[in-house]
Design a protein around this motif. Structure first.
Motif, PDB file in Angstrom:
ATOM      1  N   UNK A 129      41.354 -35.591 -10.476  1.00 33.98           N
ATOM      2  CA  UNK A 129      42.738 -35.565 -10.876  1.00 33.98           C
ATOM      3  C   UNK A 129      43.131 -34.166 -11.309  1.00 33.98           C
ATOM      4  N   UNK A 130      44.437 -33.945 -11.471  1.00 34.51           N
ATOM      5  CA  UNK A 130      44.937 -32.611 -11.788  1.00 34.51           C
ATOM      6  C   UNK A 130      44.396 -32.104 -13.117  1.00 34.51           C
ATOM      7  N   UNK A 131      44.301 -32.978 -14.157  1.00 31.07           N
ATOM      8  CA  UNK A 131      43.858 -32.531 -15.478  1.00 31.07           C
ATOM      9  C   UNK A 131      42.404 -32.080 -15.447  1.00 31.07           C
ATOM     10  N   UNK A 132      41.534 -32.873 -14.816  1.00 31.66           N
ATOM     11  CA  UNK A 132      40.122 -32.517 -14.773  1.00 31.66           C
ATOM     12  C   UNK A 132      39.908 -31.273 -13.898  1.00 31.66           C
ATOM     13  N   UNK A 133      40.654 -31.159 -12.798  1.00 34.33           N
ATOM     14  CA  UNK A 133      40.542 -29.978 -11.953  1.00 34.33           C
ATOM     15  C   UNK A 133      40.931 -28.723 -12.720  1.00 34.33           C
ATOM     16  N   UNK A 134      42.010 -28.816 -13.514  1.00 35.89           N
ATOM     17  CA  UNK A 134      42.410 -27.654 -14.291  1.00 35.89           C
ATOM     18  C   UNK A 134      41.363 -27.315 -15.339  1.00 35.89           C
ATOM     19  N   UNK A 135      40.775 -28.331 -15.985  1.00 35.73           N
ATOM     20  CA  UNK A 135      39.753 -28.089 -17.005  1.00 35.73           C
ATOM     21  C   UNK A 135      38.559 -27.341 -16.390  1.00 35.73           C
ATOM     22  N   UNK A 136      38.153 -27.779 -15.220  1.00 34.80           N
ATOM     23  CA  UNK A 136      36.998 -27.116 -14.566  1.00 34.80           C
ATOM     24  C   UNK A 136      37.350 -25.694 -14.125  1.00 34.80           C
ATOM     25  N   UNK A 137      38.545 -25.513 -13.644  1.00 38.68           N
ATOM     26  CA  UNK A 137      38.988 -24.172 -13.238  1.00 38.68           C
ATOM     27  C   UNK A 137      38.937 -23.217 -14.426  1.00 38.68           C
ATOM     28  N   UNK A 138      39.511 -23.630 -15.543  1.00 35.29           N
ATOM     29  CA  UNK A 138      39.536 -22.767 -16.721  1.00 35.29           C
ATOM     30  C   UNK A 138      38.135 -22.508 -17.238  1.00 35.29           C
ATOM     31  N   UNK A 139      37.299 -23.549 -17.209  1.00 32.86           N
ATOM     32  CA  UNK A 139      35.930 -23.371 -17.670  1.00 32.86           C
ATOM     33  C   UNK A 139      35.169 -22.377 -16.820  1.00 32.86           C
ATOM     34  N   UNK A 140      35.392 -22.407 -15.499  1.00 40.49           N
ATOM     35  CA  UNK A 140      34.670 -21.472 -14.633  1.00 40.49           C
ATOM     36  C   UNK A 140      35.048 -20.034 -14.922  1.00 40.49           C
ATOM     37  N   UNK A 141      36.288 -19.820 -15.355  1.00 37.38           N
ATOM     38  CA  UNK A 141      36.743 -18.460 -15.645  1.00 37.38           C
ATOM     39  C   UNK A 141      36.604 -18.111 -17.119  1.00 37.38           C
ATOM     40  N   UNK A 142      36.049 -19.056 -17.905  1.00 37.54           N
ATOM     41  CA  UNK A 142      35.842 -18.776 -19.323  1.00 37.54           C
ATOM     42  C   UNK A 142      37.122 -18.694 -20.109  1.00 37.54           C
ATOM     43  N   UNK A 143      38.134 -19.430 -19.687  1.00 34.54           N
ATOM     44  CA  UNK A 143      39.422 -19.429 -20.388  1.00 34.54           C
ATOM     45  C   UNK A 143      39.488 -20.673 -21.265  1.00 34.54           C
ATOM     46  N   UNK A 144      39.665 -20.475 -22.563  1.00 38.55           N
ATOM     47  CA  UNK A 144      39.788 -21.587 -23.513  1.00 38.55           C
ATOM     48  C   UNK A 144      41.247 -21.703 -23.913  1.00 38.55           C
ATOM     49  N   UNK A 145      41.878 -22.879 -23.672  1.00 40.20           N
ATOM     50  CA  UNK A 145      43.282 -23.031 -24.075  1.00 40.20           C
ATOM     51  C   UNK A 145      43.451 -22.793 -25.560  1.00 40.20           C
ATOM     52  N   UNK A 146      44.361 -21.947 -25.915  1.00 33.51           N
ATOM     53  CA  UNK A 146      44.612 -21.675 -27.341  1.00 33.51           C
ATOM     54  C   UNK A 146      45.469 -22.784 -27.924  1.00 33.51           C
ATOM     55  N   UNK A 147      45.590 -22.779 -29.262  1.00 32.82           N
ATOM     56  CA  UNK A 147      46.399 -23.806 -29.907  1.00 32.82           C
ATOM     57  C   UNK A 147      47.863 -23.704 -29.465  1.00 32.82           C
ATOM     58  N   UNK A 148      48.244 -22.499 -29.146  1.00 31.54           N
ATOM     59  CA  UNK A 148      49.625 -22.333 -28.688  1.00 31.54           C
ATOM     60  C   UNK A 148      49.902 -23.023 -27.367  1.00 31.54           C
ATOM     61  N   UNK A 149      48.858 -23.262 -26.580  1.00 30.13           N
ATOM     62  CA  UNK A 149      49.030 -23.948 -25.286  1.00 30.13           C
ATOM     63  C   UNK A 149      48.806 -25.441 -25.412  1.00 30.13           C
ATOM     64  N   UNK A 150      48.347 -25.914 -26.557  1.00 31.52           N
ATOM     65  CA  UNK A 150      47.902 -27.306 -26.649  1.00 31.52           C
ATOM     66  C   UNK A 150      49.039 -28.292 -26.489  1.00 31.52           C
ATOM     67  N   UNK A 151      50.257 -27.841 -26.638  1.00 27.75           N
ATOM     68  CA  UNK A 151      51.372 -28.759 -26.465  1.00 27.75           C
ATOM     69  C   UNK A 151      51.553 -29.184 -25.035  1.00 27.75           C
ATOM     70  N   UNK A 152      51.041 -28.426 -24.096  1.00 25.02           N
ATOM     71  CA  UNK A 152      51.164 -28.773 -22.681  1.00 25.02           C
ATOM     72  C   UNK A 152      49.951 -29.561 -22.237  1.00 25.02           C
ATOM     73  N   UNK A 153      50.169 -30.611 -21.505  1.00 27.75           N
ATOM     74  CA  UNK A 153      49.072 -31.441 -21.032  1.00 27.75           C
ATOM     75  C   UNK A 153      48.386 -30.754 -19.869  1.00 27.75           C
ATOM     76  N   UNK A 154      47.068 -30.776 -19.865  1.00 24.20           N
ATOM     77  CA  UNK A 154      46.338 -30.226 -18.722  1.00 24.20           C
ATOM     78  C   UNK A 154      46.774 -30.934 -17.451  1.00 24.20           C
TER      79      UNK A 154
END
Length: 1001
Positions: A129-154
């Protein structure tokens, strides 16, 4: 270590370049939008690997960007090129591990990929699904969503839709073509046109010939840019009723509440699309919309986009942007065929693409048939060319269940019903060759020579233009106005052309009697276009228009005398313009038919033999040409006696063969016989007599009689200037050989002056790549070299060799002569390895053509001996130089300048070998013969005397040596100048040598 961590951190914070195959653009766009939400700067870079490029280089180029490179992996990424998994594995192993901190990857496919992909540690996004795909993409690039981004759903938010999710409304779409190839620029242009369009004006029409691939391009566009649309609706639009019904079917998909009548539903759909409610991002595809006048009022309007495919360019009159779909380019064709028929290699795929004119549908169906059979490609192509019935074996696709033959037949039937005179024009055109057909040729034929069904068309400009427009409208032909000159009326240079498969379809549709009628008309058109003066360079563009159509029109099999004369004139033009192989192909084809069409001994049969022999000689087939010319000469002389024009012409041809074969004395006797015969029959100032006189001078030059050659060439040149014009190609030829004579006599400054002007006029009159121009420029290069201007000589010879190879081929006689002289120049002033390569090539070629006893072989063997001496291989050098002297003496005698030059080199070889007595004896004899043959002031004579002085000095005969050297130096300074390289080298006591130069026979 701290520095390493800092660099890695900087890379991690930097921009990301997303590398993707065009097929995966939807994934690349979605990934970019996800990363940009987190403040990452993104660059999209579509990977392009061509058959000529190296994978390593393309991967290295990715590293030129800042930050990291994120590769979107799928089987499509590794099909580019196309390249094997083994090639990819090797490249990935070389490039990725040393740069592991720069590369990252995601996988968007379940297919097997090259094993070396493991080094990229790809995150797998397929089937998620889109959320899990985005999570894996960010993890591969070492990007951790900041609290400022937490309002948006993966996976949520704005931007392109997740590629594995279909639009909310989706209907009628064909399956994606997994063998889709190329068309990247065209897809990009379509997307750009849609993005730039104002609201309500986003209509793009792909138009082109049936089978060119319009539907597949439209399909690929949808899948590639799918995330940009919420509604995609595909409609077959061939008929108005079907289009209305299918568009109305969009109403329930949009959630519109309407009545049952599809007219009411259609109105509701069009209103919803116009308002962009409930969806503003919509795409409607009207496929096969070939009748714009019938359906243009049904094209949706609004904030979305309409993509139309059609054979009819009239959509341009209905507010649509037109994008013409051409046939594949050859690289795309080969890649597509190899995907469709994996058993074919690149060479076979190229042959099939050539035979089918790169038409996508024909490639698909024929490659499919070939892949399912064991028929060799060459055999299959022969079946295609001879009109064999291959249609039952063609492989049709589920989404286009007809062969391209059927598609063309439907098109022709439609034209026949709509505008029958357009079909008449088409039938006329198919007896020209595929490629450009100058409209002027069609219009210039007198109406009295045209059959009734064409008379009305060709006599009525309005009807004619209407037929042309209709064929262009339906993409059957391309009509292109060319640039006009002041002498040409507007439209006189317009050309039409059509695809080669249209030719086959139209011919197959014609009854036998119409085949004969139309081909006869085309032959008359060509004969009427013949200006009748093939030696006039100003008329060569006219002949260039005629020649391509000789075979396809049936002109080579015609019994009409006018058409046969036209064929002979074309052969003369092809010979004079340097198109030797094209001319020989036509001559051979005509020779298959004319003996049964004409009585034995007919003059035109002898004309054909003459032209064929000229063309054979021009490509170096000297022995075969000599046999052909000797047979003609002896038969004509037996039948007609000694004083006959055909006998004279055949004798001149035979003399040319003898010159090429090194039989110079025989050639001289025959050339003088021919000149005397022409003088008696047509007069001493006739152009034929002057040509025979020119050939005597050629023979003098080959015999080493340079002064005799110069005097006769000067007489001929002046007579040609009087008889012809200064810029006539024969006059220019006389000037060139006159300069050549001056150079061989050592008059370098005068020779250069004449040749520089001569080359300028050659380039203007004949063109830079005409063989006569190339010969003139070769002489100019040698004038520069002998005159001491080495930079000019080096530059001109290097460019000249490349042009000869490109224009004439590696084995052409002029190319080999240029290689010989450039090898000598490189040995003295440039690259010894290059000199050796060129020298060995020329020696091998002369041995193959002439054997070891020909003077050219002997001379080039001596040149090679000098190269070996420069390379330090003195023993083999002496063997070859002595062998060269012996062979040259046998070939042309001991007093010939070529033999004297070989003897000069041999005396040097003996001196270097420690045999000063023998060297001095040979030097003395050579100097005496050179004086007698060439005169005391000739550069070769002076070189021989300088060498003699060196040998005498080695024998301790210093007074005699000094006297000879002093006299020779004084003469060199007086004739060539004190700073000429020959003078400077003699003054520094550099032992002179001699370079053999083959003279054009």
């Amino acid at each position: 270590m701290a520095g390493g961590r800092s660099t890695a951190a900087a890379i991690a914070r930097g921009p990301v370049t997303i590398s993707f195959a065009g097929y995966n653009r939807a994934w690349a766009s979605w990934i970019a939008s996800r990363l940009e939400r987190y403040g990452v700067q993104v660059v999209l870079q579509r990977l392009e690997i061509t058959p000529e490029s190296r994978i390593d280089d393309d991967l290295q180029d990715l590293l030129l960007s800042e930050g990291r490179v994120l590769i979107v992996l799928s089987e499509w990424y590794f099909r580019l090129g196309p390249r094997t998994h083994e090639e990819w594995n090797a490249a990935l192993r070389r490039i990725v591990p040393p740069n592991s901190e720069r590369f990252a990857a995601v996988s968007v496919t379940p297919a097997a990929l090259p094993s070396a992909v493991a080094s990229l540690a790809a995150a797998d996004l397929w089937g998620l699904g889109a959320a899990e795909a985005e999570r894996r993409l960010l993890g591969r690039l070492g990007i951790t969503p900041s609290r400022g981004n937490s309002g948006e759903t993966l996976g949520g938010g704005g931007g392109p839709r997740f590629p594995l999710e279909q639009p909310d409304v989706w209907g009628g779409m064909p399956r994606r073509n997994t063998r889709f190839t190329g068309r990247e620029e065209l897809l990009g242009e379509m997307h750009q046109q849609f993005q730039q369009a104002e609201p309500g004006a986003g209509v793009v029409t792909l138009f082109g010939l049936s089978g060119v691939g319009k539907t597949h391009i439209a399909t690929e566009y949808v899948y590639r840019f799918l995330p940009e649309y919420d509604v995609v609706w595909w409609v077959r639009a061939a008929e108005r009723g079907t289009l209305r019904e299918k568009l109305a079917g969009l109403a329930p998909a949009l959630g519109l509440v309407t009545g049952r009548e599809y007219g009411e539903r259609l109105r509701a759909v069009r209103d919803a699309l116009r308002r962009g409610e409930p969806y503003g991002r919509w795409l409607v595809i009207l496929d096969g919309a070939d009748q714009p006048d019938d359906i243009h009022d049904l094209v949706p309007n609004g904030p979305g986009h309409v993509l139309i495919t059609s054979q009819n360019r009239e959509w341009g009159e209905h507010n649509s942007v037109l994008i013409e779909v051409p046939v594949y380019d050859r690289v795309e064709s080969v890649a597509f065929v190899r995907r469709r028929a994996p058993r074919l290699d690149e060479a076979d795929a190229d042959k099939l693409a050539e035979a089918l004119g790169d038409l996508a549908l024909a490639l698909d169906q024929n490659a499919g048939a070939l892949n399912d059979s064991n028929t060799p490609v060459d055999e299959y192509i022969e079946l295609l060319r001879h009109g064999a019935d291959i249609e039952p074996g063609l492989k049709v696709a589920a989404d286009f269940q007809m062969t391209y033959y059927t598609a063309f037949s439907i098109l022709l039937n439609r034209l026949r019903e709509d505008k029958p005179e357009a079909v008449d024009l088409l039938r006329l055109c198919v007896f020209f060759a595929p490629g450009p057909i100058p409209v002027r040729l069609l219009r210039d034929l007198p109406i009295r020579d045209v059959p009734e069904q064409l008379a009305g068309l060709m006599d009525d400009p309005l009807l004619w233009n209407s037929a042309i427009s209709k064929l262009a409208q339906w993409s059957v032909i391309q009509s292109d106005p060319q640039e006009t000159t002041a002498e040409e009326s507007v439209g006189s240079t317009e050309v039409v052309q059509m695809h080669r498969l249209v030719y086959q379809a139209v011919r197959a549709d014609m009854p036998e009697e119409e085949l004969n009628t139309y081909s006869r008309v085309v032959r008359k058109i060509l004969a009427a276009a013949d200006p009748g003066r093939p030696s006039d360079t100003r008329l060569w563009p006219r002949y260039a228009e005629i020649v391509p159509h000789l075979a396809s029109s049936g002109a080579l099999e015609s019994t009409n005398p006018e058409i046969q004369v036209m064929v002979l004139n074309c052969l003369r033009y092809l010979y004079l313009s340097g198109e030797y192989r094209a001319g020989l192909e036509i001559a051979v084809a005509a020779a298959e038919h004319w003996p049964r069409l004409l009585d034995a001994g007919h003059p035109r049969l002898w004309d054909l033999i003459h032209h064929r022999a000229n063309l054979m000689r021009a490509i170096g087939d000297y022995r075969a040409t000599e046999a052909l010319d000797r047979s003609a000469y002896e038969q004509l002389r037996a039948d007609r006696g000694d004083r006959d024009l055909l006998v004279m012409r055949a004798g001149g041809s035979l003399a040319a063969d003898l010159r090429n074969l090194g039989r110079y004395d025989e050639a001289l006797d025959l050339s003088q016989f021919v000149r005397d015969g022409y003088a008696e029959l047509v007069g001493p100032q006739d152009s034929r007599t002057l040509s025979a006189q020119h050939n005597i001078a050629v023979t003098y030059r080959l015999l080493g009689r340079y002064r005799d050659a110069m005097e006769l060439d000067q007489v001929t040149m002046e007579a040609r200037r009087e008889l012809l014009r200064d810029r006539h190609n024969w006059t220019l030829s006389s000037e060139y050989v006159f300069s050549h004579d001056l150079r061989l006599l050592g008059r370098y400054e005068q020779a250069t002056s004449v040749q520089e002007r001569n080359c300028e006029v050659h380039r203007t009159v004949l063109g830079a790549d005409n063989p006569q121009t190339l010969r003139a420029e070769h002489n100019l290069a040698l004038c520069y070299h002998r005159g001491g201007d080495r930079p000019q000589a080096a530059n001109l010879q290097a460019r000249l060799l490349e042009r000869c190879q490109r224009v004439l081929g590696d084995l052409d006689s002029l190319t080999v002569r240029v290689a010989v002289t450039f090898s000598s120049f490189e040995r003295q002033h440039g690259d010894l390895d290059r000199a050796r390569e060129l020298g060995e090539f020329a020696l091998s070629e002369y041995r193959r053509q002439f054997g070891d006893d020909h003077p050219y072989t002997a001379g080039v063997l001596g040149n090679h001996g000098l190269i070996l001496r420069a390379a330090g291989e003195r023993q083999q050098s002496q063997i070859e130089i002595e062998s060269s002297l012996a062979a040259m003496t046998r070939a042309v005698g001991e007093d010939h300048p070529w033999t004297l030059g070989c003897a000069l080199n041999a005396s040097g070889a003996r001196n270097f070998a420690g045999d000063p007595e023998s060297a001095a004896d040979l030097s003395r004899a050579t100097a005496e013969r050179a004086t007698a043959t060439l005169g005391r002031e000739h550069p070769l004579t002076l070189s021989c005397r300088i060498a003699l002085a060196t040998d005498l000095r080695n024998l301790r005969k210093r007074p005699e040596a000094d006297k000879i050297e002093e006299e020779a130096l004084a003469t060199l300074a007086a004739t060539l100048g004190p700073q000429h390289p020959h003078t400077v080298e003699a003054r520094s006591r550099t032992r002179p040598h001699w370079d053999f130069e083959p003279i054009a026979p």
